[in-house]
Design an enzyme around this catalytic site. Structure first.
Site, PDB file in Angstrom:
ATOM      1  N   ARG A   1       1.071  -1.447  -0.354  1.00 50.67           N
ATOM      2  CA  ARG A   1      -0.009   0.445   0.170  1.00 50.67           C
ATOM      3  C   ARG A   1       1.187   0.998   0.059  1.00 50.67           C
ATOM      4  NH1 ARG A   1      -5.387  -0.177   2.147  1.00 50.67           N
ATOM      5  NH2 ARG A   1      -4.582   1.508   3.598  1.00 50.67           N
TER       6      ARG A   1
ATOM      7  N   ARG B   1       9.863   5.655  -3.830  1.00 49.14           N
ATOM      8  CA  ARG B   1       9.451   7.213  -4.643  1.00 49.14           C
ATOM      9  C   ARG B   1      11.286   7.543  -4.284  1.00 49.14           C
ATOM     10  NH1 ARG B   1       5.474  10.391  -2.653  1.00 49.14           N
ATOM     11  NH2 ARG B   1       3.684   8.929  -3.589  1.00 49.14           N
TER      12      ARG B   1
ATOM     13  N   ASP C   1      -9.884   1.074   1.195  1.00 51.92           N
ATOM     14  CA  ASP C   1     -10.054   2.824   1.358  1.00 51.92           C
ATOM     15  C   ASP C   1     -10.833   3.343   0.856  1.00 51.92           C
ATOM     16  OD1 ASP C   1      -6.809   2.322   2.683  1.00 51.92           O
ATOM     17  OD2 ASP C   1      -6.382   3.308  -0.446  1.00 51.92           O
TER      18      ASP C   1
HETATM   19  N1  UDP Z   1       3.507   1.052   7.949  1.00 49.16           N
HETATM   20  C1  UDP Z   1       4.816   1.286   8.438  1.00 49.16           C
HETATM   21  N2  UDP Z   1       5.661   2.391   8.396  1.00 49.16           N
HETATM   22  C2  UDP Z   1       4.679   3.536   8.942  1.00 49.16           C
HETATM   23  C3  UDP Z   1       3.547   3.686   8.194  1.00 49.16           C
HETATM   24  C4  UDP Z   1       2.846   2.300   7.290  1.00 49.16           C
HETATM   25  O1  UDP Z   1       5.536   0.435   8.571  1.00 49.16           O
HETATM   26  O2  UDP Z   1       5.053   5.013   9.407  1.00 49.16           O
HETATM   27  C5  UDP Z   1       3.196  -0.326   6.995  1.00 49.16           C
HETATM   28  C6  UDP Z   1       2.446  -0.458   7.898  1.00 49.16           C
HETATM   29  O3  UDP Z   1       2.664  -2.573   7.975  1.00 49.16           O
HETATM   30  C7  UDP Z   1       1.027  -0.477   7.729  1.00 49.16           C
HETATM   31  C8  UDP Z   1       1.128  -0.712   6.075  1.00 49.16           C
HETATM   32  O4  UDP Z   1       2.029   0.339   5.957  1.00 49.16           O
HETATM   33  O5  UDP Z   1      -0.084  -1.548   8.471  1.00 49.16           O
HETATM   34  C9  UDP Z   1      -0.298   0.532   5.904  1.00 49.16           C
HETATM   35  O6  UDP Z   1       0.029   1.625   5.839  1.00 49.16           O
HETATM   36  P1  UDP Z   1      -1.385   2.563   5.918  1.00 49.16           P
HETATM   37  O7  UDP Z   1      -0.624   4.234   5.990  1.00 49.16           O
HETATM   38  O8  UDP Z   1      -1.199   2.667   4.221  1.00 49.16           O
HETATM   39  O9  UDP Z   1      -2.029   2.120   6.826  1.00 49.16           O
HETATM   40  P2  UDP Z   1      -3.909   2.481   7.338  1.00 49.16           P
HETATM   41  O10 UDP Z   1      -3.487   4.401   6.551  1.00 49.16           O
HETATM   42  O11 UDP Z   1      -4.458   2.008   7.176  1.00 49.16           O
HETATM   43  O12 UDP Z   1      -3.236   3.159   8.421  1.00 49.16           O
END
Ligand code: UDP
Length: 363
Positions: A173, A177, A351
């Site tokens: 997700r 970059r 999402d």
């Molecule tokens: N993630 C991470 N470090 C961060 C942010 C996200 O390792 O600082 C990883 C983590 O495994 C998380 C995934 O990326 O579950 C997806 O993050 P996202 O922000 O998409 O999650 P959401 O917005 O659904 O809370």
């Protein structure tokens, strides 16, 4: 049998509200029943100190689908907020998602070429062709240092499982970059509805009968008698009384505080990526809307395993749960009058824009 309504929609979250709005526009008679004492599901925002507080966690609308964007803009004006979260690792600050700013801060590299070379060096033997889990995927994408400082602790706190037991899809997700671009999402359209999500959902539900504090499953029989079709957006396992065993979810808990200062952390979202800090992230709500109020409202977000009685948030997409979900799905397919929808009804990590897309398609 003549029903009073065409559709009974269980749950006034995003899916339920878009579906209801579309069905009504098509001339159908709808009733929405909502377990909580407010509408909007987990999108619910509440004004505190003149600030829209995201009560069930931060929601930033982002999409590449122009039809979805045009649709939601009918119900709210969106501001120009762009999500640029930062990570705090033991007091050191890094930009997210992983981009040239992150790589520069981590290793001092300046050019994309240098960054790629460093990641290759860090990967070493970890250049898995087909990563089997989140750990392998993360090492492949960004190397050991970033995995250890910005991914491992955060992910294990969020999911309560070792990264080696989580599916690689979760980390996919996040963009990686090789430009100095801190925009978290790869989406053409992005923003937060001015005046909050609750007002947006309220506008969608205008003219539609809503019964709050009505638990569909608790009153299923009389409620089923009201409508020809049921649109159920709650957890699929709960619908079947957990007869095949419960599906696992992660749940969130928020500690929200009003502070007598104008600006606490200087950003809407700060992820605490170390293992020791007990919360995963801290939200300062006013920054979602460029607020200039004298006070500020912050929320610490804690992640827990779901148990009966608390709200489920994230489905856990591992094999055990997906197999169990498939068995529930078979039962669901036999329910002729009921459609299972949304994040909880289909046990998928969606999402918001995907949810709108589905509701527009289904209605
Ligand atoms: N993630 C991470 N470090 C961060 C942010 C996200 O390792 O600082 C990883 C983590 O495994 C998380 C995934 O990326 O579950 C997806 O993050 P996202 O922000 O998409 O999650 P959401 O917005 O659904 O809370």
């Amino acid at each position: 049998m003549a029903y009073k309504y065409d559709y009974l929609i269980a749950g006034s979250g995003l899916y339920g509200s878009v579906f209801a709005e579309r069905a009504r526009a098509a001339g159908k008679k709808c009733i929405v029943v909502e377990k909580r004492n407010h509408i909007a599901g987990s999108l619910y925002t509440q004004e505190q100190e003149g600030i829209q507080v995201h009560c069930y966690g931060p929601h930033i609308f982002h999409t590449n689908n122009r039809d979805v964007w045009t649709y939601v803009n009918r119900f709210a004006l969106f501001n120009h907020f762009i999500n640029c979260p930062i990570a705090n690792y033991k007091g050191q600050i890094f930009n997210l998602p992983f981009n040239m700013n992150t790589f520069n801060r981590m290793w001092g590299v300046v050019s994309p070429e240098e960054a790629r070379a460093e990641i290759r060096r860090q990967r070493g033997d970890y250049d898995f062709e087909n990563p089997r889990n989140l750990e392998e995927m993360a090492l492949k994408l960004v190397g050991r240092d970033i995995y250890e400082k910005l991914i491992r602790g955060y992910t294990e706190k969020q999911w309560g499982r070792p990264c080696s037991e989580l599916p690689p899809s979760i980390i996919k997700r996040l963009p990686v970059r090789f430009t100095y671009d801190n925009n978290y999402y790869e989406a053409e359209y992005q923003g937060i509805p001015k005046g909050g999500y609750t007002a947006m959902i309220q506008r969608m539900l205008e003219g539609i009968e809503i019964q709050q504090e009505t638990d569909y499953l608790a009153d299923k029989k009389p409620l089923d008698a009201l409508a020809e079709y049921i649109v159920y957006t709650g957890p699929i396992d709960a619908y079947f009384g957990y007869c095949l065993g419960p599906l696992e979810y992660r749940s969130l808990r928020f500690e929200t505080e009003t502070l007598d200062q104008e600006n606490f952390q200087g950003n809407a979202v700060v992820n605490y990526t170390d293992r020791e800090t007990p919360f995963t992230r801290m939200i300062e709500h006013k920054h979602f809307e460029f607020g200039t109020q004298e006070k500020t409202v912050i929320s610490r977000e804690y992640s827990n395993e779901w148990q009966p009685g608390v709200d489920p948030y994230y489905p856990i997409g591992d094999e055990k749960n997906l197999t169990r979900y498939a068995a529930y799905r078979e039962l669901a397919d036999r329910e002729r009058r009921v459609k299972f929808c949304g994040r909880l009804g289909t046990y998928r990590y969606y999402d918001m824009d995907q949810i709108v897309e589905q509701a527009l398609r289904d209605s």
